[in-house]
Design an enzyme around this catalytic site. Structure first.
Site, PDB file in Angstrom:
ATOM      1  N   HIS A 161       0.815  -1.225   0.000  1.00 52.55           N
ATOM      2  CA  HIS A 161       0.000   0.000   0.000  1.00 52.55           C
ATOM      3  C   HIS A 161       0.847   1.273   0.000  1.00 52.55           C
ATOM      4  CE1 HIS A 161      -3.613  -2.305   0.427  1.00 52.55           C
ATOM      5  NE2 HIS A 161      -3.237  -2.834   1.582  1.00 52.55           N
ATOM      6  N   ASP A 197      -2.487 -10.593  -2.632  1.00 50.54           N
ATOM      7  CA  ASP A 197      -3.083 -10.189  -1.350  1.00 50.54           C
ATOM      8  C   ASP A 197      -4.574  -9.894  -1.553  1.00 50.54           C
ATOM      9  OD1 ASP A 197      -2.077  -8.917   1.523  1.00 50.54           O
ATOM     10  OD2 ASP A 197      -3.813  -7.842   0.708  1.00 50.54           O
ATOM     11  N   HIS A 199      -6.158  -7.393  -0.583  1.00 52.39           N
ATOM     12  CA  HIS A 199      -6.360  -5.960  -0.861  1.00 52.39           C
ATOM     13  C   HIS A 199      -5.571  -5.534  -2.106  1.00 52.39           C
ATOM     14  CE1 HIS A 199      -6.785  -6.536   3.565  1.00 52.39           C
ATOM     15  NE2 HIS A 199      -7.847  -5.763   3.394  1.00 52.39           N
ATOM     16  N   ASP A 286      -4.435 -13.180   3.202  1.00 52.35           N
ATOM     17  CA  ASP A 286      -5.683 -12.701   3.805  1.00 52.35           C
ATOM     18  C   ASP A 286      -6.888 -13.001   2.917  1.00 52.35           C
ATOM     19  OD1 ASP A 286      -4.544 -10.846   2.076  1.00 52.35           O
ATOM     20  OD2 ASP A 286      -4.702  -9.154   3.466  1.00 52.35           O
TER      21      ASP A 286
HETATM   22  C1  OKP Z   1      -3.056  -4.457   4.575  1.00 48.17           C
HETATM   23  B1  OKP Z   1      -2.685  -5.587   3.627  1.00 48.17           B
HETATM   24  C2  OKP Z   1      -9.808  -2.755   9.975  1.00 48.17           C
HETATM   25  C3  OKP Z   1      -9.424  -1.791   8.863  1.00 48.17           C
HETATM   26  C4  OKP Z   1      -8.488  -2.446   7.917  1.00 48.17           C
HETATM   27  C5  OKP Z   1      -6.594  -1.704   6.574  1.00 48.17           C
HETATM   28  C6  OKP Z   1      -6.341  -2.945   5.810  1.00 48.17           C
HETATM   29  C7  OKP Z   1      -4.892  -3.042   5.480  1.00 48.17           C
HETATM   30  C8  OKP Z   1      -4.525  -4.326   4.805  1.00 48.17           C
HETATM   31  N1  OKP Z   1      -9.528  -2.218  11.253  1.00 48.17           N
HETATM   32  N2  OKP Z   1      -7.951  -1.506   6.998  1.00 48.17           N
HETATM   33  O1  OKP Z   1      -3.047  -5.396   2.294  1.00 48.17           O
HETATM   34  O2  OKP Z   1      -3.025  -6.895   4.069  1.00 48.17           O
HETATM   35 ZN    ZN Z   2      -4.195  -7.416   2.552  1.00 41.65          ZN
END
Ligand code: OKP
Ligand code: ZN
Length: 345
Positions: A161, A197, A199, A286
């Site tokens: 990110h 990933d 995300h 994830d």
């Molecule tokens: C990082 B990676 C929940 C909000 C989550 C951020 C997600 C970050 C993911 N408290 N927001 O891509 O695994």
């Molecule tokens: Zn992620």
């Protein structure tokens, strides 16, 4: 397979993150890396080595100098103001208003250099982030020496990110992008980054969006519903010289292996067509059915299939750890990707 980790990650241990209007214990925790190390130790894929220390030059090939200097000093500045706890931003530029001037105060700079409230800076954050970049660079160097055809770097905090001058989504330095640029600078003409990933890797996409020497392909949750919300749509295909070198595969909630594996196949065909000299996999697990951040439904054995499909690319491959927050299963799921890859390679 070359396996690289860093000891520095433990220093990045955030107290809390915001979740649905409340503070909860940070999901991106040292326990994640410990679980992966434990599973790797039992897996017999190879010895686990510590990262070597690089100077800042390969990081500065990707990140802005003033951004790196800010990250190095942010928590010391926070403490010098007499504040306890973790450093967090307070506000962001509004669409259409100025965002080109770096504020003077620490609070202003925390806001300027970030894009979310979920990424605390602790006393050990810079050292941990530098160690994660070193792990990716150490693994990348083993590939470009030709001694290894595959490698894994256990990077924590994650990186995909983070952009040139911006942190967020638990990420500070873009480990995969730093490794990709390192390979470009050491003999690889074309590098593909395949981001699996849950995300979208908005930082990696942003860094390479105008370039035709680094392809970015990503499979992820639809940004219309999921973090990082503002990037990751299928119509983002690259710009300028990079037109046609960015490929997004957003999937609706509930994707299982049937849907996810089909997207992986499509993404791999894009990577094949690019004929890269090396592939970097931004490896988040994830997508797992039991992950607290996931709406996808991958099972443990699906990660073996993922590794096997990536092995069909038959290119030197560097796996860089990104997300994965189901601590009890993260080790097994990461090992399954690496084992699936090693067995099929
Ligand atoms: C990082 B990676 C929940 C909000 C989550 C951020 C997600 C970050 C993911 N408290 N927001 O891509 O695994
Ligand atoms: Zn992620």
């Amino acid at each position: 397979m070359k396996l690289i980790c860093s000891d520095q990650h433990r220093g990045h241990d955030a107290l809390y993150e915001f979740n649905r209007g409340r503070l909860i214990p940070a999901l991106e925790s040292p326990a994640r890396a410990a679980a992966i190390l434990g599973a790797l130790g039992e897996a017999g894929l190879g010895a686990i080595e510590l990262a070597e220390s690089f100077d800042l030059a390969p990081i500065l090939r990707v990140h802005r100098h003033d951004y790196v200097a800010f990250l190095q000093g942010a928590h010391a500045e926070w403490s010098a103001l007499g504040r306890g706890g973790d450093a967090l931003p307070l506000a962001w530029p509004v669409r259409g208003l100025r965002d080109d001037r770096v504020p003077r105060s620490l609070d202003g700079r925390l806001s300027y250099y970030s894009f979310d409230i979920g990424t605390p800076i602790t006393a050990g954050t810079w050292t941990a982030a530098k160690g994660a970049a070193d792990a990716a660079l150490t693994a990348a160097r083993s590939l470009c020496s030709g001694r290894e055809s595959s490698a894994f770097s256990l990077c924590r905090p994650p990186g995909h990110h983070a952009a040139f001058d911006c942190y967020g989504g638990y990420c500070f330095l873009n480990n995969a992008a730093i490794a990709a640029q390192y390979l470009r600078d050491h003999g690889s003409d074309r590098v593909a980054v395949l981001d699996v990933d849950y995300h979208h890797g908005n930082g990696t996409q942003h860094i390479f969006y105008q370039r035709n020497d680094v392809l970015f392909a990503s499979i992820h949750a639809d940004p219309a519903t999921d973090f990082p919300y503002f990037l990751g749509y299928a119509d983002e295909t690259g710009a300028g010289a990079g037109a046609g070198c960015n490929h997004n595969f957003p999937l609706a909630a509930g994707a299982d292996w049937a849907a996810w594996g089909a997207a992986l196949d499509a993404a791999c065909r894009r990577v094949d067509a690019f004929a890269p000299d090396a592939v970097i996999v931004s490896l988040g697990v994830d997508t797992f059915r039991g992950d607290p951040l996931s709406s996808f439904l991958l099972e443990g054995d699906d990660y073996l299939r993922m590794g096997a499909r990536i092995a069909l690319l038959a290119r030197p491959t560097l796996f860089v750890l990104e997300g994965g927050y189901a601590v009890d299963e993260i080790g097994c799921n990461v090992v399954n990707v690496l084992r699936g890859h090693a067995d099929a390679a």
